[in-house]
Write a protein that holds these residues in place. Structure first.
Motif, mmCIF file in Angstrom:
data_model
loop_
_atom_site.group_PDB
_atom_site.id
_atom_site.type_symbol
_atom_site.label_atom_id
_atom_site.label_comp_id
_atom_site.label_asym_id
_atom_site.label_seq_id
_atom_site.Cartn_x
_atom_site.Cartn_y
_atom_site.Cartn_z
ATOM 1 N N THR A 31 0.819 -1.210 0.000
ATOM 2 C CA THR A 31 0.000 0.000 0.000
ATOM 3 C C THR A 31 0.858 1.268 0.000
ATOM 4 O O THR A 31 0.519 2.258 -0.633
ATOM 5 C CB THR A 31 -0.939 0.019 1.220
ATOM 6 N N THR A 67 -4.955 6.077 4.260
ATOM 7 C CA THR A 67 -5.264 4.650 4.376
ATOM 8 C C THR A 67 -4.129 3.901 5.058
ATOM 9 O O THR A 67 -4.359 3.056 5.944
ATOM 10 C CB THR A 67 -5.520 4.047 2.983
ATOM 11 N N CYS A 122 -4.401 1.957 8.745
ATOM 12 C CA CYS A 122 -4.172 0.508 8.847
ATOM 13 C C CYS A 122 -2.873 0.184 9.575
ATOM 14 O O CYS A 122 -2.798 -0.793 10.333
ATOM 15 C CB CYS A 122 -4.157 -0.108 7.447
ATOM 16 N N GLY A 154 -10.312 1.532 2.551
ATOM 17 C CA GLY A 154 -9.366 2.564 2.158
ATOM 18 C C GLY A 154 -8.947 2.460 0.705
ATOM 19 O O GLY A 154 -8.634 3.462 0.057
ATOM 20 N N HIS A 155 -8.947 1.233 0.159
ATOM 21 C CA HIS A 155 -8.512 1.012 -1.227
ATOM 22 C C HIS A 155 -9.643 1.155 -2.242
ATOM 23 O O HIS A 155 -9.413 0.933 -3.434
ATOM 24 C CB HIS A 155 -7.901 -0.380 -1.363
#
Length: 310
Positions: free
Chosen positions: A129, A198, A202, A253-254
């Motif tokens: 990410t 994001t 996380c 978030g993605h």
């Protein structure tokens, strides 16, 4: 819970004699809790797989990884709920409390097999990410595996040397935490505000939870302070938050992030076929366009020649 305990006879079918007999182990209540966590993990895996169909196939890697994490955990918790995948180890600190009395404590090694598979996948979710370089990701995963293996070895050691392995694992964890919190955050910030947000959400969620795992280990496999049922609840809650909970945050978030922004490119067969078709179509159009132009030029030349002759 009493009705559930009556229906759950896993601890009777799969008793407490393995290599040796343990007298410090889970009860029917602990087994039922493990099965409950197994169900949560299974539902989460199916949910993440289902959500993947809302994404183009070239954009599903995070759904696949997150679903795999919960799938493996589901199997591990089924094993523990079935009172399987364990061995008995002599405790370092015998206790007088009836809940933790006895010299041989039940150690679920299947839990560490779960972590050996799922924590690298979880780190891959995080570090992909933020766009961390591949070699760095592999190195962080290797150190993470050292953390898991030393935790297992420490749990299986009956002497004070178990705390040496605990120390190795803790140092490895601190390196992983540094890589996630410091290095990963720097890379994520360069990719845009949405990716950075994001990743921070996380990453902080994961590392904060992972700080509690050594505490759980010290109270259960290490210090024999809490009962095996208490251990089941402690680890189970942490795993629910660290796997389905983490996965929900990550997938949310993605939802609007294109993988190309992370440097990830995956070809799809249909896209490749369409690309070839479009290219052939453009080439055909170019050829026809070239032919028309040549014909026009030829007519113009002929007319010009005729006019000159006259």
């Amino acid at each position: 819970m009493s009705a559930l305990q009556k229906r759950n006879d896993a601890v009777d079918i799969n008793g407490f004699t393995n290599t040796v007999t343990t007298d410090n182990h889970i009860t029917s209540a602990g087994s039922s809790w493990y099965f409950a966590v197994c169900a949560i993990m299974g539902v989460a895996a199916l949910a993440f797989m289902g959500l993947s169909f809302k994404k183009h196939r070239s954009q599903r890697i995070f759904h696949y990884i997150t679903a795999a994490i919960c799938m493996v955990a589901c199997i591990a918790y089924f094993a523990m709920g079935s009172n399987l995948g364990w061995t008995a180890i002599q405790v370092e600190f015998p206790r007088s409390d009836p809940k933790v009395s006895g010299l041989m404590r039940q150690i679920f090694y299947v839990r560490y097999i779960d972590w050996f598979v799922t924590t690298p996948l979880l780190l891959a979710d995080l570090l992909l990410t933020c766009g961390l370089p591949g070699p760095t990701i592999l190195y962080v995963i290797l150190v993470n595996e050292i953390m898991v293996v030393t935790g297992l070895v420490g749990a299986l050691v009956k002497s004070t040397y178990k705390w040496g392995f605990f120390t190795f694992g803790t140092v490895a964890f601190l390196f992983v935490a540094y890589s996630v919190v410091i290095e990963g955050r720097t890379y994520a910030k360069a990719l845009g505000a949405d990716i950075h947000k994001t990743y921070i959400l996380c990453g902080v969620w994961t590392i904060a939870l992972w700080f509690l795992y050594p505490i759980a280990w010290g109270l259960s496999e290490g210090g024999n302070v809490i009962s095996s049922d208490g251990e089941a609840v402690f680890y189970g809650v942490l795993d629910i938050l660290a796997k389905p909970g983490f996965g929900a945050l990550l997938i949310w978030g993605h939802r609007n992030i294109d993988l190309a922004r992370l440097g990830l490119h995956f070809k799809d067969p249909e896209d490749h076929a369409n690309s070839i078709g479009n290219e052939k179509h453009r080439n055909g159009a170019d050829s026809r366009s070239h032919g028309v132009t040549s014909g026009t030029d030829a007519t113009t030349t002929t007319n010009t020649t005729t006019t000159t002759h006259v």
